[in-house]
Design a protein around this motif. Structure first.
Motif: not given
Ligand SMILES: Nc1ncnc2c1ncn2[C@@H]1O[C@H](COP(=O)(O)OP(=O)(O)OP(=O)(O)O)[C@@H](O)[C@H]1O
Ligand SMILES: Nc1ncnc2c1ncn2[C@@H]1O[C@H](COP(=O)(O)OP(=O)(O)OP(=O)(O)O)[C@@H](O)[C@H]1O
Ligand SMILES: [Mg+2]
Ligand SMILES: [Mg+2]
Lengths: 233, 241, 318, 364, 290
Positions: E214-237
């Motif tokens: 749905q068009p409004s899903y975008g920001s929720a996806l970004t937030v999820k992605a950011f949460i994961i990035t934080v869990l991961a630690g910057v730079g860790s694939i």
């Protein structure tokens, strides 16, 4: 071969260098000395293209150098060991060194050069896995120096390399510089330790208030005379 | 005034400061020297609260300050400079000092700020836009000026003299001596140049691999074989022409 | 405090001319009130950004908490509306205490951690049905009161109240900025350790800014609840309470004090009266474009940009 | 004489889709009315309320300032409540089919009317469950207001009848329903799954169910499920699914009203009419007729529209509509449809059924 | 009960795989430039809508949309980069606001182009159940889980082995010094945005084939992605994968053991907890002060 003519440069509206003209000879060590804030670092940044010129030109072997992006300087055989070290804080010591040989032509030689760097500064070998951001001041300075040499530059520009080094290492450093010169490299050295600089330099420039106040063969310059000139200003 | 008792700082497997005990009374100037990576800066960091020591004790005026936050230690009178200068970038030079004085001492005294600016030869730059536009040595002077503005009783100076040309260095040293006499500040200074240290400090402490290996007058210390071996190198290192 | 003559004339205009000329038109008045609500949140957002150096994407958290606390206090406990609004602000400030750990974070970490709080608060408001009535929302929230014989529940009354709130906040903001605390806060932006070693208790200062900002957004949220007389979690914690203020603050210049307010008035009115007409679906697109253009061309707001144009014009003529 | 009527509808924001559906009905009603009623004309002014309460109020105020005599539209009880309050203050009649919350009609709004309510949905769903005789039901519902209200009411009613009812609420933001379905499969072991949500939720739930294949006998949903759109867009997911439905599909409109509606609708929008359009049409038509009657009596300016509205009593596309004192339509009962063969068959109430119920039957 | 939890773990694992795919592009740009691209979710969504268009207009399966999505989304990503590049002050903060604005533009552009209707694939092959012992999943989920693993591995290899990866980190660490080493920061950053676009394209097509959009899903996806990035630690694939799986499992378990209404709450709480307790993420390294 490296020549600056009438270079004017600065930061925004503030001008620091006023019509500076210099000439560096191949295989020689040129020392640039001057009081604090005279514009030495600014001059080196201008050569490396980190600062745009407001006037004048820089040539290398007669070809225009100014306007060349900084990242192409390595291609032209230039490398700089910057003031304040500027190490890659988030990368390990080894990675910092490896990136020093980023240029395609140097990549095959990485292993050998890495070894040479460790020989030069054994402390770096001990710390090779540590993040560069957690090094001590002097260790970071060693890293910056070693990193600058990773690209085997024909022209090496060093900005206050002895800063923060302990006496033993200062001796080491000047030994290294002398050796590099003996290998035929062209070196531009900015150094506050005027005495040591004079001892290995071929030619000396004195920068004062952004202008060249003296240009002499090192042999003709004495420490006393330099100090006299400092105070005349 | 300052008392370190078997102070130890470890980073993972690396012991940067190893059981260092050191006392400093009143208003002397103590030189702190040692090879690169000996732990000098780390020792300063521990005293000013930037890193948490692994073991040992730090007392200031008899008070245990091991757990005090950084700003508390500043209030108590511990001032420091950073080896890599850390100016408050967005502020002008003068504003840098105003903040330091206001929050270090609780009040603002413009006359004193002018005095410090003069003292550190920054008066000419005080009105410049931002502290970012200073040359490296000016930044070091600013570090000292900021520390002075907090009215410290103990001043920790980390390589503030490095990179100064000879005349500047001489002036700066004169300033330190005067400061120490006039304001009664105790000074600990890290510096690699032996000539400078010798002329400035009646007492010198030497660190090597985190351990205190010598403590005494410059003459004693720089004749110590252990110091010569690890630090100055045989017969060299003296800056005399 | 010296009051600039421009500020003074703006105040006179706002307090006298606007209500006298427009009071008859409900729609225009409520659009202006909505614009000032946005302006209040924009101001609180800009305060945190400018003084605290923290960009928040979760200001809806404060807005919503303020709205709920005030609405519940007035409905359940019978607190009169104006004190309830202050309680709403206090509630939002109290909620910000739960956020103190985020003060250790910087940049995007802070921005999105606050957003996480906004989500959490929304879920709590939805799930805690015994108090908040859950997704059904609170209806019939008491309106603004009658004071000194004047009924503030009308459009003009609401206008005067929100105007007063926003003006008061602007003065508080100005006072903080002019103080030494303002200086210290600016100093902290990218050299926190450096400020700490000279004796600044940076954590406390940042916490204070967060709380002041939260209080402001909370009071504005409370005001909104009492003028709309209705509240539900999705609305109270809506992302729009972040988007519009950010666009407004950036547009007007978030490093200035009148900027966010003027920006909010302009952006909200343009959004409602113009963009919506041009682009019935997706008129927020224009807001996005506006935001992008501002950041690229003039991140400090429209004023420097206009001044730049003026200078260039003058130079052109000379 | 031409009258302006305001349409306050969510055309953007979370309710944009349903708002657009209702708008189509409103426009069709105006078209039909203008063609058939020789004397009066209706002109619609639409204002987007952006699915937000404050904007809904502003929309009503804007419409008032443009001189409308009444308002049709509104979606979501949370937007309708403040909007109809504003209309009330401005003495405008407000009619809707987009808000089923009971508090809308229980808090004394004078000029408020609606043609449908939760009770009507509840009756239909419970009727179906009764008919098929399920002994245990799992209810999955969105924490949104209307969906959770309905779910809770039905759960209560089921438990009162001694039918086992387990419920699972979910946040509208979630997309993976497998864990919930798995709980139903392994823990609840219900005979019937009732979904109270919106289109995307149904799709998610049905997909998860298709994968996990719980041993249920029927999948039942509420609004926006038994629609031609769902049938054509999700042909794999829909077979045998039940949902509230006004019309079978393909629709057969017997009454003149119905024919006018469907033909005009197809003409204007080039597609089959759906239930949103139908509700929008009915509510608007009743309003327009009341305006016409009031205009004949010359009482439009003096509260005549509301008066005429109260006198409404006629068969419409959604059954008989009459308004009680609080503006609710007590006659409203929904119907239940079932997707069969890409068609929708009305299976409840028996009286109006257009086909046989398939039970037990699931999409997979 | 064990069966329930096993299935929850499995669902969480697969969900984590798709989360990882969504997070990867964001993490890459964040790692390279210290810039959070708040429009990343919208890029993913754009790819999903391209897949929808290809499926509904050309009648081809979503997989055939990948080449088209790759080109278009990478282009969009490059456009984002061009705007970010023009920021010359306060890059960290301004880029945040800038990409936030781009996100708004994209969301509304998608809304205008594709309307608010929800969309999902109509391919029944992709939606079929895939049963492994007691574990159930949708075929598309399993497929894209593998795709996700493959892309992760490729990216990891590329970043840790190639010169480009080092250059990327050098630029992030010190721009001027990187230039001195012969690295063209603009080029390096451009490449990371292109790769982020490519990853977003895969993520979007995957999203379209196992979920609804749905068009409004975008920001929720970004937030999820950011949460994961934080869990991961910057730079860790590898951290991205582990963080994503952690989040997916945590969500699935919350639904199974508590209520699905609390799923978002659980994710957000996990995010905050990690931020507070381990500010460098589960796999990041600490930095020196002073
Ligand atoms: N980024 C900047 N913006 C504005 N002015 C600057 C900037 N950097 C340096 N300057 C000014 O330019 C002048 C020359 O600085 P530069 O760093 O070249 O001196 P230097 O000769 O290298 O001195 P030092 O011995 O201290 O390293 C100084 O007056 C300094 O204040
Ligand atoms: N955070 C850290 N993690 C790991 N090692 C560290 C960290 N901080 C410092 N070190 C190490 O601890 C040792 C002591 O560092 P310190 O900065 O105290 O040295 P120093 O005596 O000030 O040296 P210099 O004269 O070169 O400035 C160094 O070898 C350094 O690499
Ligand atoms: Mg310099
Ligand atoms: Mg040190």
């Amino acid at each position: 071969m490296l020549e600056l003519s009438n270079v004017r440069a600065g930061y925004g509206a503030i001008n620091v260098l006023w019509d500076v003209s210099l000439a560096m000879q191949p295989g020689r060590l040129t020392a640039i000395v001057g009081q604090n804030g005279a514009g030495k670092t600014t001059l080196l940044r201008a050569i490396m293209g980190l600062l745009p010129l407001k006037q004048g030109e820089i040539t290398l072997h007669g070809k225009r150098l100014d306007g060349t992006p900084t990242w192409d300087m390595a291609d032209r055989g230039l490398a700089m060991v910057p003031e304040g070290r500027m190490v890659f804080r988030d990368m390990s010591v080894a990675e910092n060194l490896i990136v020093g040989a980023f240029n395609k032509a140097h990549r095959p030689h990485v292993a050998a050069r890495l070894e040479a760097a460790y020989e030069m500064f054994p402390r770096l070998r001990e710390r090779r896995k540590q993040l560069a951001g957690s090094l001590s001041g002097g260790e970071a300075q060693m890293l910056a120096m070693a990193r600058g040499l990773m690209s085997d530059p024909k022209i090496l520009i060093v900005d206050e390399p002895s800063l923060g080094l302990a006496p033993l290492l200062v001796n080491e450093l000047f030994g290294i510089l002398a050796r590099l010169k003996a290998e035929g490299r062209t070196i531009i050295l900015v150094e506050q330790n005027t005495e040591r600089a004079l001892a290995i330099a071929d030619h000396v420039y004195l920068l004062q208030g952004g202008k060249v106040a003296l240009s002499e063969a090192a042999a003709n310059v004495t420490l006393a005379r330099l100090h006299e000139l400092y105070f005349k200003h | 005034m300052l008392e370190l008792d078997r102070l130890t700082v470890r980073f993972g497997g690396l012991t940067a400061v190893n059981a260092v005990s050191l006392r400093m009374d009143g208003s002397g100037v103590l030189g702190l020297v040692g090879p690169n990576g000996a732990g000098k800066t780390t020792l300063f960091n521990a005293i000013s609260g930037l890193v948490k020591p692994t073991a040992g004790a730090i007392r200031f005026d008899g008070r245990d300050v091991m757990r005090a936050p950084m700003h508390k230690r500043a209030h108590l009178g511990i001032g420091r400079t950073f080896q890599i200068p850390q100016p408050m970038h967005e502020l002008t030079v003068r504003e840098n000092l105003v903040v330091a004085q206001r929050f270090g001492t609780g009040k603002v005294d413009m006359a004193r700020i002018d005095e410090i600016l003069d003292f550190t030869s920054l008066a000419g730059k005080a009105r410049r836009d931002a502290a970012t536009s200073l040359a490296l040595t000016e930044l070091k002077a600013l570090e000292v000026a900021k520390a002075l503005a907090t009215n410290p009783r103990l001043l920790l100076l980390d390589e503030v003299l490095a990179g100064l040309e000879t005349s500047g260095k001489r002036r700066f040293m004169g300033m330190l001596k005067e400061m120490q006499q006039r304001f009664g500040v105790g000074i600990v200074i890290i510096e690699h140049d032996i000539e400078t240290i010798s002329s400035l400090c009646p007492r010198v402490a030497v660190l090597n691999f985190g351990e205190l290996i010598a403590d005494g007058t410059p003459d004693e210390v720089f004749r110590d074989p252990a110091v010569i071996k690890s630090y100055t190198g045989a017969g060299t290192g003296d800056g005399h022409a | 405090m010296k009051i600039h003559s421009g500020v003074l004339s703006a105040l006179i205009l706002a307090y006298l001319v606007v209500p006298l000329t427009l009071a008859g038109n409900n729609y225009v008045m409520s659009t202006i009130v909505a614009a000032l609500v946005t302006g209040g949140v924009a101001l609180s957002w800009a305060l945190l950004g400018n003084l605290g150096g923290m960009i928040s994407f979760g200001h809806s958290a404060f807005f919503g908490v303020g709205a709920y606390v005030s609405a519940l206090c007035s409905m359940r406990l019978g607190v009169p509306v104006l004190p309830a609004m202050l309680l709403g602000g206090a509630g939002a400030a109290a909620a910000s205490i739960a956020m103190l750990p985020v003060l250790r974070l910087r940049g995007p970490y802070f921005a999105l951690a606050i957003l996480a709080y906004a989500h959490i608060f929304r879920i709590i408001a939805t799930e805690w049905t015994s108090v908040t009535r859950g997704a059904g929302g609170l209806a019939n929230i008491p309106g603004l009161p009658t004071l000194m014989g004047y009924d503030f529940s009308g459009k003009a009354g609401a206008y005067l109240i929100i105007l007063t709130i926003v003006v008061a906040f602007a003065f508080i903001y100005a006072a903080i900025r002019a103080s030494h605390y303002g200086l210290a806060l600016r100093a902290m932006h990218d050299s926190e350790d450096a400020t700490r070693v000279v004796g600044v208790n940076s954590t406390l200062l940042k916490a204070a800014m967060l709380m002041v900002s939260a209080f402001m957004a909370g009071v504005v949220g409370a005001f909104n609840a009492h003028t709309i007389n209705f509240l539900e979690p999705d609305y109270a914690f809506n992302g729009l309470w972040v988007t519009l203020p950010i666009v407004a603050a950036i547009f007007g210049g978030y490093r200035t004090i009148p900027g966010p307010i003027a920006g909010a008035v302009f952006v909200s009115l343009a959004d409602q009266l113009l963009f919506k007409e041009l682009l019935p679906t997706g008129h927020q697109l224009v807001l996005g474009v506006l935001l992008v253009l501002m950041i690229i061309l003039s991140p400090n707001g429209l004023m420097p940009l206009l001044r730049g144009f003026g200078r260039r014009r003058r130079r052109g003529r000379a | 004489e031409e009258f302006l009527v305001g349409a306050e509808l969510p055309l953007t924001g979370s309710l944009a889709r349903v708002g657009a559906g209702m708008q189509e009905g409103v426009m069709v009603a105006a078209e039909v009315f203008n063609r058939t009623n020789g004397k009066h004309k209706i002109k619609i002014i639409t204002v987007d309320d952006e699915s937000a309460p404050a904007k809904a109020i502003a929309a009503v105020e804007k419409l008032h300032s443009q001189g409308v005599v009444a308002i049709t539209g509104g979606y979501g009880s949370n937007n309708i409540a403040p909007a109809s309050d504003a209309a009330n203050k401005l003495n405008l009649v407000y009619i809707t089919s987009g808000g089923v919350d009971d508090s809308l009609v229980s808090s004394g709004r004078k000029n408020f009317f609606r043609i449908n309510n939760t009770a009507g949905y509840e009756k239909a769903v419970l009727g179906l469950i009764d008919d098929v005789g399920a002994k245990s039901v799992s209810i999955i519902y969105s924490t949104k207001e209307a969906t959770s209200d309905l779910a809770k009411n039905i759960q209560k009613a089921l438990e009162a009848k001694g039918i086992k009812a387990a419920s699972h609420s979910f946040d509208p933001a979630i997309t993976d329903f497998k864990p919930i379905i798995n709980k139903i499969k392994l823990q609840d072991k219900s005979e019937l799954v009732l979904m109270s949500g919106y289109e995307n939720d149904y799709v998610g739930i049905l997909r998860a169910a298709r994968v996990l294949k719980p041993a249920v006998k029927a999948m039942v949903g509420v609004w926006s499920l038994a629609t031609p759109k769902m049938a054509s867009e999700f042909p794999d997911l829909m077979p045998n699914v039940f949902g509230t439905a006004l019309l079978p599909y393909p629709a057969t409109f017997e009454s003149a009203d119905g024919k006018a509606f469907s033909e005009t609708y197809k003409q204007l929008y080039k597609k089959e009419p759906d239930y949103l359009g139908q509700f929008g049409y009915v509510q608007s038509m009743l309003l327009f007729e009341a305006i016409a009657r009031a205009a004949d009596k010359g009482s439009v300016k003096t509260g005549g529209i509301a008066e005429e509205m109260r006198k409404t009593s006629r068969e419409t596309l959604i059954g008989k509509v009459q308004f009680s004192a609080n503006g609710d339509n007590p006659n409203f009962v929904h119907r239940m449809g079932q997707h069969q063969d890409k068609k929708i068959v009305i299976v409840w109430p028996k009286a109006g059924a257009t086909g046989k119920i398939a039970y037990p039957a699931v999409p997979w | 009960m064990t069966e329930l939890i096993l299935q929850a773990l499995y669902s969480g694992l697969l969900q984590g795989g798709s989360y990882a795919l969504i997070a990867l592009g964001l993490a890459l740009v964040f790692g390279a430039m210290k810039i959070i691209n708040l429009a990343h979710g919208e890029l993913v969504l754009l790819a999903a809508y391209i897949a929808y268009t290809v499926e509904s207009q050309a009648g081809l399966g979503p997989v055939f949309a990948i080449p088209v999505a790759l080109v278009l989304v990478s282009l969009a990503s490059v456009c984002v980069y061009w705007t970010v590049r023009r920021i010359n002050k306060d890059r960290e903060i301004n880029s945040l606001i800038l990409t936030y604005g781009i996100g708004i533009i994209l969301t509304n552009a998608i809304l205008i182009t594709w309307k608010a209707d929800i969309r999902t694939t109509s391919s029944s092959w992709l939606q079929e159940a895939l049963v492994i012992g007691p574990l159930y999943s949708m075929r598309s989920e399993a497929i894209f889980f593998c795709v996700s693993l493959a892309l992760l591995a490729a990216l990891w290899w590329w970043l840790s082995r190639s010169w480009y990866g080092r250059a990327l980190r050098a630029v992030a660490s010190n721009r001027d010094a990187a230039k001195l080493m012969g690295i063209n920061p603009g080029k390096v950053e451009l490449v990371s945005f292109i790769i982020a676009g490519i990853l977003a394209a895969f993520a979007g097509v995957a999203l379209f084939s196992y979920g609804v959009i749905q068009p409004s899903y975008g920001s929720a996806l970004t937030v999820k992605a950011f949460i994961i990035t934080v869990l991961a630690g910057v730079g860790s694939i590898p951290g991205v994968l582990l963080g994503a799986v952690l989040l997916g499992v945590c969500e699935a378990l919350t639904v199974t053991l508590a209520s699905s209404a609390l799923q978002e709450l659980a994710g957000m709480s996990l995010f905050l907890l990690v931020l507070f307790v381990m500010p460098n993420g589960l796999f990041g390294a600490a930095r020196r002060r002073g």
